[in-house]
Design a protein around this motif. Structure first.
Motif, PDB file in Angstrom:
ATOM      1  N   VAL A  85     -10.982 -37.545  90.355  1.00 23.80           N
ATOM      2  CA  VAL A  85     -10.557 -36.807  91.548  1.00 23.80           C
ATOM      3  C   VAL A  85      -9.217 -36.131  91.286  1.00 23.80           C
ATOM      4  CG1 VAL A  85      -9.907 -36.993  93.983  1.00 23.80           C
ATOM      5  CG2 VAL A  85     -11.873 -38.274  93.115  1.00 23.80           C
ATOM      6  N   LYS A  86      -8.280 -36.834  90.670  1.00 21.76           N
ATOM      7  CA  LYS A  86      -6.972 -36.247  90.348  1.00 21.76           C
ATOM      8  C   LYS A  86      -7.110 -35.077  89.376  1.00 21.76           C
ATOM      9  CE  LYS A  86      -5.052 -40.255  89.242  1.00 21.76           C
ATOM     10  NZ  LYS A  86      -4.027 -41.246  88.789  1.00 21.76           N
ATOM     11  N   SER A  87      -8.182 -35.077  88.580  1.00 26.93           N
ATOM     12  CA  SER A  87      -8.400 -34.011  87.594  1.00 26.93           C
ATOM     13  C   SER A  87      -9.206 -32.851  88.172  1.00 26.93           C
ATOM     14  CB  SER A  87      -9.119 -34.591  86.372  1.00 26.93           C
ATOM     15  OG  SER A  87      -8.341 -35.598  85.759  1.00 26.93           O
ATOM     16  N   ASP A  88      -9.299 -32.760  89.503  1.00 30.71           N
ATOM     17  CA  ASP A  88      -9.942 -31.634  90.196  1.00 30.71           C
ATOM     18  C   ASP A  88     -11.469 -31.615  90.058  1.00 30.71           C
ATOM     19  OD1 ASP A  88      -7.284 -30.778  90.677  1.00 30.71           O
ATOM     20  OD2 ASP A  88      -7.282 -29.600  88.828  1.00 30.71           O
ATOM     21  N   VAL A  89     -12.069 -32.772  89.726  1.00 26.75           N
ATOM     22  CA  VAL A  89     -13.517 -32.787  89.502  1.00 26.75           C
ATOM     23  C   VAL A  89     -14.286 -32.848  90.818  1.00 26.75           C
ATOM     24  CG1 VAL A  89     -15.429 -34.068  88.440  1.00 26.75           C
ATOM     25  CG2 VAL A  89     -13.261 -33.823  87.226  1.00 26.75           C
ATOM     26  N   GLY A  90     -13.759 -33.538  91.836  1.00 23.91           N
ATOM     27  CA  GLY A  90     -14.473 -33.672  93.094  1.00 23.91           C
ATOM     28  C   GLY A  90     -13.651 -34.422  94.121  1.00 23.91           C
ATOM     29  N   VAL A  91     -14.325 -34.937  95.154  1.00 21.77           N
ATOM     30  CA  VAL A  91     -13.672 -35.685  96.223  1.00 21.77           C
ATOM     31  C   VAL A  91     -14.238 -37.102  96.244  1.00 21.77           C
ATOM     32  CG1 VAL A  91     -13.305 -33.611  97.608  1.00 21.77           C
ATOM     33  CG2 VAL A  91     -15.366 -35.004  97.988  1.00 21.77           C
ATOM     34  N   SER A  92     -13.507 -38.021  96.877  1.00 22.38           N
ATOM     35  CA  SER A  92     -14.009 -39.383  97.028  1.00 22.38           C
ATOM     36  C   SER A  92     -13.579 -39.944  98.379  1.00 22.38           C
ATOM     37  CB  SER A  92     -13.506 -40.287  95.905  1.00 22.38           C
ATOM     38  OG  SER A  92     -14.224 -41.524  95.923  1.00 22.38           O
ATOM     39  N   PHE A  93     -14.320 -40.951  98.835  1.00 19.66           N
ATOM     40  CA  PHE A  93     -14.066 -41.597 100.124  1.00 19.66           C
ATOM     41  C   PHE A  93     -13.833 -43.071  99.836  1.00 19.66           C
ATOM     42  CE2 PHE A  93     -15.614 -43.435 104.221  1.00 19.66           C
ATOM     43  CZ  PHE A  93     -14.739 -42.771 105.073  1.00 19.66           C
ATOM     44  N   LEU A  94     -12.586 -43.525 100.000  1.00 17.38           N
ATOM     45  CA  LEU A  94     -12.193 -44.852  99.544  1.00 17.38           C
ATOM     46  C   LEU A  94     -11.314 -45.553 100.570  1.00 17.38           C
ATOM     47  CD1 LEU A  94     -11.207 -43.817  95.899  1.00 17.38           C
ATOM     48  CD2 LEU A  94     -13.237 -45.151  96.538  1.00 17.38           C
ATOM     49  N   PRO A  95     -11.200 -46.897 100.470  1.00 16.07           N
ATOM     50  CA  PRO A  95     -10.249 -47.605 101.325  1.00 16.07           C
ATOM     51  C   PRO A  95      -8.834 -47.074 101.085  1.00 16.07           C
ATOM     52  CG  PRO A  95     -11.722 -49.159 100.234  1.00 16.07           C
ATOM     53  CD  PRO A  95     -11.961 -47.828  99.594  1.00 16.07           C
ATOM     54  N   ALA A  96      -8.074 -46.937 102.160  1.00 14.19           N
ATOM     55  CA  ALA A  96      -6.733 -46.350 102.046  1.00 14.19           C
ATOM     56  C   ALA A  96      -5.856 -47.121 101.064  1.00 14.19           C
ATOM     57  CB  ALA A  96      -6.081 -46.303 103.424  1.00 14.19           C
TER      58      ALA A  96
END
Length: 295
Positions: free
Chosen positions: A232-243
């Protein structure tokens, strides 16, 4: 009456058949059949009957289950009888959700080893559904997972460990390109990077996407949350995770939150065990350390 016959009986019930029980116990199937035959002879009752191609429990077999469970649990307790319980010796088998193991339990595990140096802790990073199932069938002593998986009713004793918000996150560059995940009926050409299908985070977000009729490009499945975050940090996509898993990266600006309409959804972490499980000193220590996590 041989204890191993009762253990074999319980394994057949748990595994759903003679063949699977034989594999589990590393017996031949003829050994399983012999042991059940001996048990039936001693009890003067048929415990299984063949219906079609399957062996199923008779009424007598169903009635026997709670008696067998009580005996096996008593044997479990006796294993601790000769130990110095004040020193918390013994083995403890725990299944833990990967996000909780990586980001919440390190201080607990450190203190546990300091306070019970003679204990042998067997940890497994597991899917929450697997943890629930293995707690129900007695394979695990304890599980630390998300109660949102449900499906255990009153069969597990649950110790709440707090509720946690979720966040949709992306790199700053990805957020500039796709800042809107609230407008319905649209396609967003970005991958969703997340755990395998039986992941509670994934289930929550995919349900949201269905309700909003939002279609993402594709899904990248990974097991490791640190690896997910790196992509995600490398601009590949998005993620939905616990804060709590992305708190550090949000603080440094490596990740940014994308607004959704999942504003009130939290997930609840718990430490749980089977309701009939005898609470050994080791289990009690671990539960107390987990409960201290939310104080």
């Amino acid at each position: 009456m041989e204890l191993k016959y009762l253990q074999t009986f319980r394994t057949i019930v748990d595994e759903g058949g003679f063949r699977k029980a034989a594999e589990k116990l590393n017996y031949t199937q003829s050994t399983i059949t012999f042991q059940i035959g001996q048990l039936e002879q001693e009890l003067s009752a048929s415990l299984f009957e063949k219906i079609g191609r399957k062996m199923v429990l008779t009424k007598a077999g169903e009635r026997l289950i709670p008696y067998v469970d009580e005996i096996l649990q008593s044997v479990d307790k006796l294993r601790f009888f000769e130990e110095d319980l004040s020193e918390c010796q013994g083995n403890l088998h725990i299944g833990i959700g990967e996000s909780l193991l990586c980001y919440r339990l390190s201080p607990i595990l450190k203190e546990f080893h300091q306070r019970a140096p003679k204990a042998r802790l067997f940890l497994r990073s597991m899917n929450c559904y697997e943890i629930r199932n293995e707690l129900l069938n007695g394979t695990l002593d304890l599980g630390v997972f998300y109660a949102d998986v449900a499906g255990f009713g009153s069969n597990l004793t649950v110790h709440p460990l707090g509720s946690y918000p979720m966040k949709l996150v992306a790199s700053p560059e990805t957020k500039k390109l796709y800042p809107d995940f609230t407008t319905p009926d649209r396609a967003i050409p970005v991958p969703f990077i997340i755990n395998e299908p039986n992941c509670i985070f994934r289930e929550i977000f995919e349900q949201y996407l269905r309700e909003k009729s939002i279609l993402l490009d594709h899904t990248i499945e990974l097991w490791s949350i640190p690896t997910i975050k790196n992509l995600v940090k490398s601009d590949v996509g998005v993620s939905f995770l616990p804060a709590f898993t992305v708190q550090a990266e949000l603080g440094t600006g490596e990740l940014e939150e994308i607004a959704t309409e999942i504003t009130d959804k939290t997930i609840t972490a718990v430490c749980a065990h089977h309701k009939n499980k005898w609470i050994s000193p080791l289990m009690q220590l671990f539960i107390e350390l987990c409960e201290n996590m939310i104080r």
